[in-house]
Design a protein around this motif. Structure first.
Motif, PDB file in Angstrom:
ATOM      1  N   PRO A  97      -5.595   6.617  -1.438  1.00  0.00           N
ATOM      2  CA  PRO A  97      -4.964   6.766  -2.983  1.00  0.00           C
ATOM      3  C   PRO A  97      -5.045   8.216  -3.090  1.00  0.00           C
ATOM      4  O   PRO A  97      -4.320   8.620  -3.794  1.00  0.00           O
ATOM      5  CB  PRO A  97      -6.153   6.534  -3.320  1.00  0.00           C
ATOM      6  CG  PRO A  97      -6.608   5.382  -3.400  1.00  0.00           C
ATOM      7  CD  PRO A  97      -6.513   5.675  -1.173  1.00  0.00           C
ATOM      8  N   THR A  98      -5.433   9.582  -1.674  1.00  0.00           N
ATOM      9  CA  THR A  98      -4.913  10.689  -1.705  1.00  0.00           C
ATOM     10  C   THR A  98      -4.033  11.579  -2.035  1.00  0.00           C
ATOM     11  O   THR A  98      -3.792  12.521  -2.194  1.00  0.00           O
ATOM     12  CB  THR A  98      -6.749  11.878  -0.985  1.00  0.00           C
ATOM     13  OG1 THR A  98      -6.358  11.086   0.023  1.00  0.00           O
ATOM     14  CG2 THR A  98      -7.784  10.774  -1.218  1.00  0.00           C
ATOM     15  N   GLU A 152      -9.590   3.121   4.154  1.00  0.00           N
ATOM     16  CA  GLU A 152      -8.922   2.920   2.844  1.00  0.00           C
ATOM     17  C   GLU A 152      -8.866   3.302   1.376  1.00  0.00           C
ATOM     18  O   GLU A 152      -7.773   3.893   1.491  1.00  0.00           O
ATOM     19  CB  GLU A 152      -8.324   1.447   2.820  1.00  0.00           C
ATOM     20  CG  GLU A 152      -8.481   0.383   3.940  1.00  0.00           C
ATOM     21  CD  GLU A 152      -8.004  -1.155   4.217  1.00  0.00           C
ATOM     22  OE1 GLU A 152      -8.681  -1.862   2.508  1.00  0.00           O
ATOM     23  OE2 GLU A 152      -8.053  -1.489   4.809  1.00  0.00           O
ATOM     24  N   ASP A 153      -9.687   4.074   1.853  1.00  0.00           N
ATOM     25  CA  ASP A 153      -9.899   4.034   0.596  1.00  0.00           C
ATOM     26  C   ASP A 153      -9.388   6.438   0.478  1.00  0.00           C
ATOM     27  O   ASP A 153      -9.693   6.468  -0.469  1.00  0.00           O
ATOM     28  CB  ASP A 153     -11.682   4.791   0.055  1.00  0.00           C
ATOM     29  CG  ASP A 153     -12.250   4.952   1.017  1.00  0.00           C
ATOM     30  OD1 ASP A 153     -12.481   5.849   1.745  1.00  0.00           O
ATOM     31  OD2 ASP A 153     -14.122   4.667   0.029  1.00  0.00           O
ATOM     32  N   TRP A 154      -9.065   6.820   1.124  1.00  0.00           N
ATOM     33  CA  TRP A 154      -8.504   8.074   1.404  1.00  0.00           C
ATOM     34  C   TRP A 154      -6.986   7.690   1.240  1.00  0.00           C
ATOM     35  O   TRP A 154      -6.807   8.758   0.650  1.00  0.00           O
ATOM     36  CB  TRP A 154      -8.859   8.098   3.233  1.00  0.00           C
ATOM     37  CG  TRP A 154      -9.832   8.348   3.267  1.00  0.00           C
ATOM     38  CD1 TRP A 154     -11.057   8.643   2.794  1.00  0.00           C
ATOM     39  CD2 TRP A 154     -10.090   9.483   4.396  1.00  0.00           C
ATOM     40  NE1 TRP A 154     -11.882   9.176   4.148  1.00  0.00           N
ATOM     41  CE2 TRP A 154     -11.383   9.745   4.826  1.00  0.00           C
ATOM     42  CE3 TRP A 154      -9.355   9.578   5.949  1.00  0.00           C
ATOM     43  CZ2 TRP A 154     -11.855  10.035   5.647  1.00  0.00           C
ATOM     44  CZ3 TRP A 154      -9.769  10.835   6.811  1.00  0.00           C
ATOM     45  CH2 TRP A 154     -11.190  10.492   7.358  1.00  0.00           C
ATOM     46  N   THR A 190       0.602  -1.288   0.084  1.00  0.00           N
ATOM     47  CA  THR A 190       0.124   0.222   0.190  1.00  0.00           C
ATOM     48  C   THR A 190       1.034   1.160   0.259  1.00  0.00           C
ATOM     49  O   THR A 190       0.830   1.877  -0.929  1.00  0.00           O
ATOM     50  CB  THR A 190      -0.647  -0.236   1.530  1.00  0.00           C
ATOM     51  OG1 THR A 190      -2.134  -0.766   0.884  1.00  0.00           O
ATOM     52  CG2 THR A 190      -1.499   1.476   1.181  1.00  0.00           C
TER      53      THR A 190
END
Length: 271
Positions: free
Chosen positions: A93-94, A89-91, A20
């Motif tokens: 990629p920012t 977790e979708d934070w 990640t």
């Protein structure tokens, strides 16, 4: 079952964190993957085998405190916090994108689970000492853990913190030194020699333990041990860029950014 095997769980989490964090750096075209990877097994052990916390109540008074003093290693920190459930977790990629909450250095005003802002080296350890003193004065049950880089040990503020900790016998404080022997550009001993690091901390009144910083079982035994009668310094011998062949022990990966081919190769190796 992983839930009955803490070492297997830590290894699983550490692998996910490495993959990640490297993806974050590749996407952002910025970061510090070498130091992320040397610290990953330590971080996974703390969050999934040692520390008490409640990600849904990040301000819980009895939580153990963790300070990432080597604040540039946000790939390791943010992946650990997301895996622990502090934010979705979708934070991830920012990371480092405009207006992102996931800065290049951690900011407690933006994300839950961050105890203090760090980045300028030598700041996190003194803050951790203050937190440990507060716990000592109030009789609180929490323990304070702080992770520093080894190059960071060249900062004078750390030695003031070490001296005060020994004097006050802060048994609720654990300092972990990520001893990968590389800093930005070259080796620590070429820049400003640290050895004998263990003897220096003992002289300041610390219990000192050396450990393989990539062995979860050894880390669990040391970091999870009951406090003694002194603050504890854990010198974790690590490898910068651990887990990816072309990164290991290469100083330029302190802040290197992978191209597409390097990213693909790393993903094949991180299994």
């Amino acid at each position: 079952m992983l839930k009955n095997d803490p070492v297997a769980l830590i290894r699983e989490k550490a692998l996910w964190m490495r993959r990640t964090a490297f993806t974050m750096v590749h996407r952002a075209r910025a970061g510090h993957p070498g130091g992320d990877f040397s610290a990953t097994d330590i971080m996974a052990t703390l969050y999934f085998g040692v520390m008490k916390y409640d990600a849904k109540r990040p301000d819980w008074a009895d939580r153990d405190r963790f300070i990432m003093s080597k604040g540039h290693a946000t790939g390791a920190l943010y992946s650990a916090l997301a895996a622990a459930g502090y934010f979705p977790e979708d934070w991830l990629p920012t990371y480092m994108q405009p207006r992102s909450l996931l800065n290049g250095h951690p900011n407690r005003n933006y994300l839950p689970g961050i105890e203090t802002n760090t980045g300028p080296l030598g700041h996190g350890f003194p803050v951790a000492v203050g937190i440990a003193i507060a716990g000592q004065l109030t009789g609180a049950s929490y323990r304070t853990y702080v992770l520093t880089g080894d190059g960071e040990q060249q900062e004078g503020s750390n030695w003031e913190a070490a001296m005060l900790s020994g004097h006050r016998k802060l048994v609720n404080l654990t300092l972990i030194i990520d001893r990968n022997r590389l800093q930005q550009g070259t080796g620590t001993e070429e820049t400003s020699g640290l050895d004998p690091l263990d003897e220096k901390y003992r002289a300041f009144g610390w219990e000192v333990v050396e450990v393989d910083g990539h062995d979860p079982a050894a880390l669990l035994a040391v970091l999870g041990a009951a406090p003694g009668d002194k603050p504890r310094c854990v010198i974790a011998n690590t490898v910068k860029g651990k887990g990816v062949s072309f990164m290991e022990n290469v100083a330029s990966w302190h802040h290197g950014v992978p191209n597409d081919d390097q990213y693909a190769q790393a993903m094949k190796e991180l299994v």
